[in-house]
Design an enzyme around this catalytic site. Structure first.
Site, mmCIF file in Angstrom:
data_model
loop_
_atom_site.group_PDB
_atom_site.id
_atom_site.type_symbol
_atom_site.label_atom_id
_atom_site.label_comp_id
_atom_site.label_asym_id
_atom_site.label_seq_id
_atom_site.Cartn_x
_atom_site.Cartn_y
_atom_site.Cartn_z
ATOM 1 N N ASP A 13 0.822 -1.272 0.682
ATOM 2 C CA ASP A 13 0.206 -0.232 0.074
ATOM 3 C C ASP A 13 0.808 1.354 0.307
ATOM 4 O O ASP A 13 0.948 2.300 0.383
ATOM 5 C CB ASP A 13 -1.013 0.342 1.363
ATOM 6 C CG ASP A 13 -1.947 -0.903 1.142
ATOM 7 O OD1 ASP A 13 -2.201 -1.845 0.153
ATOM 8 O OD2 ASP A 13 -2.041 -1.529 2.846
ATOM 9 N N LYS A 16 1.821 2.347 -5.160
ATOM 10 C CA LYS A 16 2.578 1.622 -6.173
ATOM 11 C C LYS A 16 1.440 2.108 -7.650
ATOM 12 O O LYS A 16 1.864 1.820 -8.412
ATOM 13 C CB LYS A 16 2.508 0.056 -6.240
ATOM 14 C CG LYS A 16 3.862 -0.496 -4.562
ATOM 15 C CD LYS A 16 3.213 -1.916 -4.939
ATOM 16 C CE LYS A 16 2.405 -2.514 -4.182
ATOM 17 N NZ LYS A 16 2.355 -1.442 -3.184
ATOM 18 N N GLY A 40 -4.365 -4.034 -3.903
ATOM 19 C CA GLY A 40 -5.013 -3.658 -4.015
ATOM 20 C C GLY A 40 -4.772 -1.798 -4.458
ATOM 21 O O GLY A 40 -4.459 -1.619 -4.104
ATOM 22 N N HIS A 41 -4.369 -2.077 -5.905
ATOM 23 C CA HIS A 41 -3.652 -0.358 -6.437
ATOM 24 C C HIS A 41 -4.920 0.796 -6.532
ATOM 25 O O HIS A 41 -5.389 0.092 -8.115
ATOM 26 C CB HIS A 41 -2.734 -1.315 -7.542
ATOM 27 C CG HIS A 41 -2.022 -1.858 -6.936
ATOM 28 N ND1 HIS A 41 -0.972 -2.335 -8.364
ATOM 29 C CD2 HIS A 41 -2.210 -2.609 -6.513
ATOM 30 C CE1 HIS A 41 -0.307 -3.060 -7.337
ATOM 31 N NE2 HIS A 41 -0.271 -3.495 -5.597
ATOM 32 N N THR A 42 -4.737 1.753 -6.336
ATOM 33 C CA THR A 42 -5.412 2.665 -6.590
ATOM 34 C C THR A 42 -4.851 3.389 -6.938
ATOM 35 O O THR A 42 -4.268 4.068 -7.572
ATOM 36 C CB THR A 42 -6.146 4.042 -4.775
ATOM 37 O OG1 THR A 42 -6.009 2.380 -4.281
ATOM 38 C CG2 THR A 42 -7.866 4.758 -5.224
ATOM 39 N N GLN A 223 2.015 -6.047 -3.279
ATOM 40 C CA GLN A 223 2.609 -6.125 -2.076
ATOM 41 C C GLN A 223 3.816 -5.310 -1.738
ATOM 42 O O GLN A 223 4.353 -4.183 -2.486
ATOM 43 C CB GLN A 223 2.172 -7.595 -1.341
ATOM 44 C CG GLN A 223 1.167 -8.302 -1.136
ATOM 45 C CD GLN A 223 0.926 -8.678 -2.645
ATOM 46 O OE1 GLN A 223 1.860 -9.429 -3.436
ATOM 47 N NE2 GLN A 223 -0.682 -8.742 -2.594
HETATM 48 P P1 GDP Z 1 -0.600 -0.151 -3.931
HETATM 49 O O1 GDP Z 1 -1.336 -1.081 -2.869
HETATM 50 O O2 GDP Z 1 0.703 0.766 -3.350
HETATM 51 O O3 GDP Z 1 -1.328 1.015 -5.136
HETATM 52 O O4 GDP Z 1 -1.759 1.222 -2.650
HETATM 53 P P2 GDP Z 1 -3.369 1.722 -2.273
HETATM 54 O O5 GDP Z 1 -3.597 2.339 -4.132
HETATM 55 O O6 GDP Z 1 -3.791 0.681 -1.627
HETATM 56 O O7 GDP Z 1 -2.453 2.730 -0.996
HETATM 57 C C1 GDP Z 1 -2.388 4.203 -0.991
HETATM 58 C C2 GDP Z 1 -3.531 4.892 -1.361
HETATM 59 O O8 GDP Z 1 -3.021 6.365 -0.788
HETATM 60 C C3 GDP Z 1 -4.081 5.184 -3.169
HETATM 61 O O9 GDP Z 1 -5.437 5.857 -2.280
HETATM 62 C C4 GDP Z 1 -3.731 6.759 -3.248
HETATM 63 O O10 GDP Z 1 -4.993 6.921 -4.177
HETATM 64 C C5 GDP Z 1 -2.927 7.419 -2.382
HETATM 65 N N1 GDP Z 1 -2.234 7.837 -2.153
HETATM 66 C C6 GDP Z 1 -1.039 7.873 -3.468
HETATM 67 N N2 GDP Z 1 -0.128 8.503 -3.440
HETATM 68 C C7 GDP Z 1 -0.713 9.448 -2.323
HETATM 69 C C8 GDP Z 1 0.214 10.951 -1.812
HETATM 70 O O11 GDP Z 1 1.317 10.904 -2.026
HETATM 71 N N3 GDP Z 1 -0.505 11.448 -0.979
HETATM 72 C C9 GDP Z 1 -2.209 10.917 -0.936
HETATM 73 N N4 GDP Z 1 -2.790 12.001 0.214
HETATM 74 N N5 GDP Z 1 -2.185 10.146 -1.190
HETATM 75 C C10 GDP Z 1 -1.361 9.355 -2.177
HETATM 76 P P1 IMO Z 2 -1.083 -4.231 -2.113
HETATM 77 O O1 IMO Z 2 -0.584 -4.776 -3.403
HETATM 78 C C1 IMO Z 2 -0.732 -4.349 2.590
HETATM 79 C C2 IMO Z 2 -0.831 -8.117 3.480
HETATM 80 C C3 IMO Z 2 -2.044 -8.750 4.207
HETATM 81 C C4 IMO Z 2 -2.119 -10.437 4.914
HETATM 82 C C5 IMO Z 2 -0.783 -10.625 4.994
HETATM 83 C C6 IMO Z 2 -1.265 -11.971 4.136
HETATM 84 O O2 IMO Z 2 -1.933 -3.652 -2.252
HETATM 85 O O3 IMO Z 2 -0.040 -3.328 -1.627
HETATM 86 P P2 IMO Z 2 -2.867 -12.546 1.939
HETATM 87 O O4 IMO Z 2 -3.914 -12.772 1.533
HETATM 88 O O5 IMO Z 2 -1.357 -12.250 1.123
HETATM 89 O O6 IMO Z 2 -2.085 -14.489 2.159
HETATM 90 O O7 IMO Z 2 -2.132 -12.467 3.497
HETATM 91 O O8 IMO Z 2 -0.234 -9.764 3.639
HETATM 92 N N1 IMO Z 2 -1.332 -7.956 1.950
HETATM 93 C C7 IMO Z 2 -2.040 -6.712 2.361
HETATM 94 N N2 IMO Z 2 -0.877 -5.672 2.519
HETATM 95 N N3 IMO Z 2 -0.869 -4.523 0.658
HETATM 96 C C8 IMO Z 2 -0.938 -5.366 -0.044
HETATM 97 O O9 IMO Z 2 -1.323 -5.510 -1.083
HETATM 98 C C9 IMO Z 2 -1.411 -7.061 0.641
HETATM 99 N N4 IMO Z 2 -1.322 -7.976 0.179
HETATM 100 C C10 IMO Z 2 -1.604 -8.970 1.123
HETATM 101 O O10 IMO Z 2 -3.170 -8.155 5.395
HETATM 102 O O11 IMO Z 2 -0.928 -9.477 6.513
HETATM 103 MG MG MG Z 3 -2.752 -1.014 -1.810
#
Ligand code: GDP
Ligand code: IMO
Ligand code: MG
Length: 432
Positions: A13, A16, A40-42, A223
């Site tokens: 999270d 990415k 979950g990539h936002t 991850q």
């Molecule tokens: P990922 O799994 O690495 O793709 O990250 P996620 O999407 O799960 O979580 C990152 C969150 O931070 C998302 O809601 C993005 O929209 C948000 N985000 C990304 N970059 C920034 C930033 O520079 N500032 C803020 N405030 N939010 C960000």
């Molecule tokens: P992105 O790509 C954050 C965590 C789960 C749990 C552990 C194992 O969005 O960064 P799993 O379901 O993979 O067997 O769970 O890994 N986990 C993540 N935490 N971001 C993720 O993906 C994750 N994918 C799995 O919460 O602790």
């Molecule tokens: Mg994520």
């Protein structure tokens, strides 16, 4: 830069999805190489927000080709839902999205097994998985009992499925979990096969031919380093190699073809799920980071645990991934903090250490040693050029670079494309 691997430098999270979307401008192909729909990539584009679980974030830029490599575990039902969802929002997938015939499939029994094992585990052994069946699917792969996406094309698909499902039902019963209605699942997967057929491809050849032909490929990690099955905080990890090496094994592109590794990290740290997290804040400061950063999981909606930046983790990530430069995200979240801490090492049983302990029992006893830096007390949201960042923010970045051993090439101050600053990252195109 012809090939670039992008990975998470912390516990996932890191942002990415946003950075992949930004860097996709410079690529023709974008490939996921591990994980599944636990990710979950936002990506936020203007007023539109997309959360992608399997499809690479590159799909949101017209004309780019996206691939799920052999290292990904694919839930066909989840994938179809995601394809339909992006299509309904105007994104074309046909002819520009492909799934490796070698990728293993996730079945409903994997999800039930995942949930069943978590429910049965003692409190201290719960991993807090996403319950997407990821661990059990990789278990079947390693056990050589899995079914792969290419099997959807088999003429005897129905009997293949019936045989697997009958065996898995025995396993579910042993876990005390409700068994599956075999014929219902067979029907779902036969339909899925028809739907997915045009997307199934020899992605190994596609990618290698593309690279040989001079096309630019961006590998999208899911991850993060500390969730990597080998290098992360085992056993509180996911079941795949989320580190840069996974890009080779997970796509069939050889190591000599990888030219650059980009690490994504937040200006602080978050973790979702169980397991040690030395810099976690259980106080008001942690709650403030969570609130300002809107730290809720993109896949499960669970609140993310929050804490200060951990330079031990950062340095370790630079080492095991070979990170050339960082994309530092969520700098804006720290805008209002009086002071900001960075963990520069750990105290373990009275000793100061700088390395990452392998044993979870040791890692869970690590107490961070903090260095305190002044905050910048102003908004960075509208800053467009690195030079215009407040001095205290630049000093914070300088210190992160010094402590982790890699340069910060991108600073992100918001979820949108425009909220991105480039330093001296080589870019073929000038604007975001
Ligand atoms: P990922 O799994 O690495 O793709 O990250 P996620 O999407 O799960 O979580 C990152 C969150 O931070 C998302 O809601 C993005 O929209 C948000 N985000 C990304 N970059 C920034 C930033 O520079 N500032 C803020 N405030 N939010 C960000
Ligand atoms: P992105 O790509 C954050 C965590 C789960 C749990 C552990 C194992 O969005 O960064 P799993 O379901 O993979 O067997 O769970 O890994 N986990 C993540 N935490 N971001 C993720 O993906 C994750 N994918 C799995 O919460 O602790
Ligand atoms: Mg994520």
């Amino acid at each position: 830069m012809a090939t670039r691997v992008l990975i998470g430098g912390q516990w996932g999270d890191e942002g990415k999805g946003k950075i992949v979307d930004v860097l996709t401008e410079d690529a023709q192909l974008i490939a996921r190489f591990q994980g599944g729909n636990n990710a979950g990539h936002t990506v936020e584009i203007g007023e539109k927000k997309f959360v992608l679980h399997l499809i690479p974030s590159g799909i949101l830029r017209e004309g780019k080709v996206c691939i799920l490599g052999n290292g990904v575990v694919v839930d066909p039902l989840g994938l179809i839902e995601e394809i339909l969802e992006v299509q309904s929002r105007g994104v074309e997938t046909s002819g520009r999205f492909f799934v490796s015939e070698r990728a293993h499939m996730v079945f409903p029994y994997h999800c039930r097994q995942d949930a069943g094992a978590e429910n049965l585990a003692a409190e201290s052994e719960k991993i807090g998985t996403t319950r997407r069946g990821i661990g059990p699917a990789y278990m079947d792969k390693a056990d050589r009992k899995g079914l792969r996406v290419g099997d959807l094309l088999a003429p005897d698909l129905k009997s293949l499925l019936r045989e697997k499902l009958a065996r898995r039902n025995v396993r579910l019963e042993a876990l005390g979990v409700e068994s599956l209605d075999i014929e219902a699942v067979v029907a779902q997967y036969v339909d899925a096969a028809t739907f997915l057929k045009p997307y199934i491809a020899d992605t190994v050849t596609m990618l290698n031919d593309a690279i040989a032909g001079g096309q630019k490929v961006l590998f999208e990690g899911a991850q993060g380093t500390m969730l990597d099955i080998d290098h992360g905080s085992y056993p509180f990890v996911t079941s795949s190699n989320a580190t840069a090496g996974g890009a080779c094994t997970g796509t069939g592109v050889p190591p000599q073809r990888i030219e650059e590794v980009v690490g994504v990290c937040k200006a602080y740290t978050t973790r979702v799920g169980e397991g040690p997290f030395p810099t976690e804040l259980h106080d008001e400061t942690g709650a403030r980071i969570a609130e300002i950063g809107a730290e809720f999981g993109a896949t499960t909606g669970r609140p993310r645990r929050c804490g200060w930046f951990d330079a031990v983790v950062g340095r370790y990530a630079v080492m095991v991934n070979g990170i050339d430069w960082w994309a530092l995200t969520k700098m804006d979240v720290l805008d209002s903090f009086e002071t900001i801490n960075i963990s520069i090492g750990y105290e373990l049983d009275g000793e100061h250490i700088q390395h990452m302990p392998a044993r979870i029992e040791d890692f869970s006893r690590c107490v961070p040693v903090y260095e305190e830096l002044p905050g910048w007390h102003c908004s960075t949201k509208d800053v467009k050029r690195y030079e215009d960042l407040p001095n205290a923010a630049k000093a914070y970045i300088d210190r992160l670079e010094e402590l982790t051993g890699a340069r910060v090439g991108i600073v992100s101050v918001g979820p949108r494309r425009s909220e991105t600053m480039f330093r001296d990252v080589p870019r073929e195109t000038a604007s975001v």
